[in-house]
Write a protein that holds these residues in place. Structure first.
Motif, PDB file in Angstrom:
ATOM      1  N   GLU A 176     -13.810  -6.734  -8.074  1.00 31.81           N
ATOM      2  CA  GLU A 176     -12.727  -6.023  -8.747  1.00 31.81           C
ATOM      3  C   GLU A 176     -12.612  -6.462 -10.204  1.00 31.81           C
ATOM      4  O   GLU A 176     -12.316  -5.644 -11.086  1.00 31.81           O
ATOM      5  CB  GLU A 176     -11.420  -6.261  -7.996  1.00 31.81           C
ATOM      6  CG  GLU A 176     -11.386  -5.562  -6.642  1.00 31.81           C
ATOM      7  CD  GLU A 176     -10.247  -6.003  -5.753  1.00 31.81           C
ATOM      8  OE1 GLU A 176      -9.958  -5.319  -4.755  1.00 31.81           O
ATOM      9  OE2 GLU A 176      -9.630  -7.048  -6.048  1.00 31.81           O
ATOM     10  N   TYR A 209       0.837  -1.198   0.000  1.00 28.93           N
ATOM     11  CA  TYR A 209       0.000   0.000   0.000  1.00 28.93           C
ATOM     12  C   TYR A 209       0.874   1.251   0.000  1.00 28.93           C
ATOM     13  O   TYR A 209       0.800   2.073   0.927  1.00 28.93           O
ATOM     14  CB  TYR A 209      -0.942   0.008   1.212  1.00 28.93           C
ATOM     15  CG  TYR A 209      -1.931  -1.117   1.215  1.00 28.93           C
ATOM     16  CD1 TYR A 209      -3.146  -1.011   0.544  1.00 28.93           C
ATOM     17  CD2 TYR A 209      -1.650  -2.309   1.877  1.00 28.93           C
ATOM     18  CE1 TYR A 209      -4.055  -2.049   0.538  1.00 28.93           C
ATOM     19  CE2 TYR A 209      -2.555  -3.365   1.874  1.00 28.93           C
ATOM     20  CZ  TYR A 209      -3.745  -3.224   1.205  1.00 28.93           C
ATOM     21  OH  TYR A 209      -4.648  -4.250   1.199  1.00 28.93           O
ATOM     22  N   SER A 251     -16.984  -2.024  -0.894  1.00 24.56           N
ATOM     23  CA  SER A 251     -16.489  -1.091  -1.901  1.00 24.56           C
ATOM     24  C   SER A 251     -15.468  -1.758  -2.811  1.00 24.56           C
ATOM     25  O   SER A 251     -14.980  -2.853  -2.536  1.00 24.56           O
ATOM     26  CB  SER A 251     -15.828   0.121  -1.220  1.00 24.56           C
ATOM     27  OG  SER A 251     -14.648  -0.283  -0.541  1.00 24.56           O
ATOM     28  N   THR A 285      -1.509  -3.235  -6.664  1.00 30.52           N
ATOM     29  CA  THR A 285      -1.593  -2.330  -7.808  1.00 30.52           C
ATOM     30  C   THR A 285      -1.319  -3.018  -9.140  1.00 30.52           C
ATOM     31  O   THR A 285      -1.501  -2.409 -10.196  1.00 30.52           O
ATOM     32  CB  THR A 285      -0.589  -1.165  -7.627  1.00 30.52           C
ATOM     33  OG1 THR A 285       0.717  -1.711  -7.336  1.00 30.52           O
ATOM     34  CG2 THR A 285      -1.021  -0.253  -6.494  1.00 30.52           C
ATOM     35  N   SER A 340     -18.652   2.152  -4.289  1.00 30.93           N
ATOM     36  CA  SER A 340     -17.563   3.126  -4.266  1.00 30.93           C
ATOM     37  C   SER A 340     -16.954   3.220  -2.873  1.00 30.93           C
ATOM     38  O   SER A 340     -17.618   2.957  -1.858  1.00 30.93           O
ATOM     39  CB  SER A 340     -18.075   4.505  -4.699  1.00 30.93           C
ATOM     40  OG  SER A 340     -18.855   5.093  -3.678  1.00 30.93           O
ATOM     41  N   ILE A 341     -15.697   3.631  -2.831  1.00 34.44           N
ATOM     42  CA  ILE A 341     -15.022   3.837  -1.551  1.00 34.44           C
ATOM     43  C   ILE A 341     -15.712   4.938  -0.763  1.00 34.44           C
ATOM     44  O   ILE A 341     -15.870   4.852   0.462  1.00 34.44           O
ATOM     45  CB  ILE A 341     -13.542   4.183  -1.789  1.00 34.44           C
ATOM     46  CG1 ILE A 341     -12.796   2.948  -2.314  1.00 34.44           C
ATOM     47  CG2 ILE A 341     -12.885   4.697  -0.510  1.00 34.44           C
ATOM     48  CD1 ILE A 341     -11.348   3.196  -2.634  1.00 34.44           C
ATOM     49  N   ASP A 369     -12.020  -0.235  -5.302  1.00 31.19           N
ATOM     50  CA  ASP A 369     -11.208   0.945  -5.584  1.00 31.19           C
ATOM     51  C   ASP A 369     -11.214   1.227  -7.084  1.00 31.19           C
ATOM     52  O   ASP A 369     -10.421   0.671  -7.844  1.00 31.19           O
ATOM     53  CB  ASP A 369      -9.776   0.716  -5.088  1.00 31.19           C
ATOM     54  CG  ASP A 369      -8.913   1.970  -5.221  1.00 31.19           C
ATOM     55  OD1 ASP A 369      -9.391   2.956  -5.815  1.00 31.19           O
ATOM     56  OD2 ASP A 369      -7.767   1.949  -4.731  1.00 31.19           O
ATOM     57  N   HIS A 370     -12.119   2.122  -7.505  1.00 30.09           N
ATOM     58  CA  HIS A 370     -12.226   2.444  -8.930  1.00 30.09           C
ATOM     59  C   HIS A 370     -11.046   3.288  -9.422  1.00 30.09           C
ATOM     60  O   HIS A 370     -10.919   3.508 -10.629  1.00 30.09           O
ATOM     61  CB  HIS A 370     -13.547   3.165  -9.202  1.00 30.09           C
ATOM     62  CG  HIS A 370     -14.750   2.305  -8.992  1.00 30.09           C
ATOM     63  ND1 HIS A 370     -15.142   1.346  -9.898  1.00 30.09           N
ATOM     64  CD2 HIS A 370     -15.642   2.234  -7.967  1.00 30.09           C
ATOM     65  CE1 HIS A 370     -16.225   0.734  -9.447  1.00 30.09           C
ATOM     66  NE2 HIS A 370     -16.545   1.254  -8.275  1.00 30.09           N
ATOM     67  N   GLY A 371     -10.207   3.723  -8.498  1.00 26.95           N
ATOM     68  CA  GLY A 371      -9.022   4.454  -8.919  1.00 26.95           C
ATOM     69  C   GLY A 371      -8.022   3.578  -9.652  1.00 26.95           C
ATOM     70  O   GLY A 371      -7.240   4.069 -10.473  1.00 26.95           O
TER      71      GLY A 371
END
Length: 327
Positions: free
Chosen positions: A240, A15, A131, A213, A307-308, A133-135
């Motif tokens: 995801e 992270y 949630s 990531t 969403s987060i 992570d759409h980022g």
């Protein structure tokens, strides 16, 4: 956020984005150090059965007044007694964790988890929103492939993720699906797979142990993702996959019903049955391209609802209610 010293390095490695965020990270190497971090907080939240035991022990280092004003919570992320052999020491600790923190508020992200704890232990668990992570999990709709890619999670270190079953299904697919179907896995190194006694194949590409990531690129490269776990308390990896434009095949046992609808945006199967798994995979492979794209669109629309920000606000509301209940 408090992370024990033995896990600090791997946490920071997985992270790295926390370095630039407004989240205070602290490492602790003793229960006294954890108590010092808890001192002055409004709420202390355990996140595993192990951290429940540590929070409980650290409370002893606080004064009676500090203990009286500190609210306690346990974020139940899984039904952890299922991780261990029944009646083993680890099982007993996990089984007792749901009632270990007196006057604590328990919360979880799926109805299945809430029901499991309440029905088995008689402890109420509050529901919060899950949630994704759409980022980092997003689709690449410009990709045009003349082949279908099937990906899978092969985690030999975690028995409940069914690595032997996953390998068995992949080898059957290797021998039965057309050559234009690409097979790939992630979750374990080649050495770990070999040590587990699993025979590899040149046709099954192993991407190894991926960082958080790095998983999104794996998902975007797949059309179908197989999670053949015995159960999933939620199955975030399946969601995801959806957010990445990939259709997940997930276990019917557990909390995947929070997002997965069989034949619409996912494949939901009894993972204890090889036949059910293989029939669902063959059904997906036989779909015309237009129908697969319709499923993909439905998966993206579903994932967009998680969403987060929504999840964080649902947890914030819970913490505010905890702190305000005595005022």
């Amino acid at each position: 956020m408090a992370v024990d010293a033995k896990n600090w390095g791997s946490f920071i490695d997985n992270y790295p984005e926390f370095g630039g965020k407004a989240v205070v990270l602290r490492s602790y190497d003793s229960l006294k150090a954890l108590a010092d971090l808890m001192r002055g907080c409004d709420v202390a939240i355990a996140t595993t059965n192990g951290s429940v035991a540590e929070v409980q022990a650290a409370l002893e280092a606080l004064s009676p007044q500090e203990r009286a004003t500190l609210k306690l919570a346990y974020y139940v992320q899984d039904y952890e007694p299922l991780f261990y052999h029944p009646e083993s020491e680890n099982w007993r600790i996990a089984h007792a964790s749901y009632g270990a923190l007196k006057n604590a508020t328990l919360f979880a992200k799926t109805k299945w988890l809430c029901d499991m704890v309440q029905l088995t232990h008689g402890v109420k668990v509050r529901k919060v929103l899950p949630s994704v992570d759409h980022g980092i999990y997003f689709p690449d709709l410009s990709i045009e492939r003349d082949y279908i890619c099937i990906g899978a999670m092969l985690r030999v270190r975690t028995a409940r993720r069914a690595p032997q079953r996953t390998a068995r299904i992949l080898h059957i697919l290797r021998d039965t699906v057309p050559q234009k179907v690409v097979l790939q896995v992630f979750g374990s190194s080649d050495e770990e797979i070999e040590a587990a006694g699993i025979v590899t194949s040149d046709r099954i590409v192993n991407r190894g142990r991926l960082k958080r990531t790095e998983v999104p690129a794996f998902m975007r490269a797949c059309d179908l993702f197989l999670d053949l776990s015995d159960f999933q308390a939620f199955g975030r990896t399946g969601l995801e996959a959806m957010a990445s434009g990939c259709i997940p095949l997930v276990p019917v046992l557990g909390g995947t019903a929070e997002y997965a609808v069989h034949g619409k945006n996912a494949l939901v199967v009894d993972t204890r049955s090889d036949r059910d798994i293989l029939e669902s995979v063959q059904m997906f492979l036989s779909l015309p391209g237009r129908e697969r794209r319709t499923m993909q669109q439905a998966a993206l629309e579903t994932a967009a609802n998680f969403s987060i920000r929504k999840a964080a606000l649902s947890e914030l509301r819970l913490f505010q209610e905890m702190c305000w209940q005595d005022s």
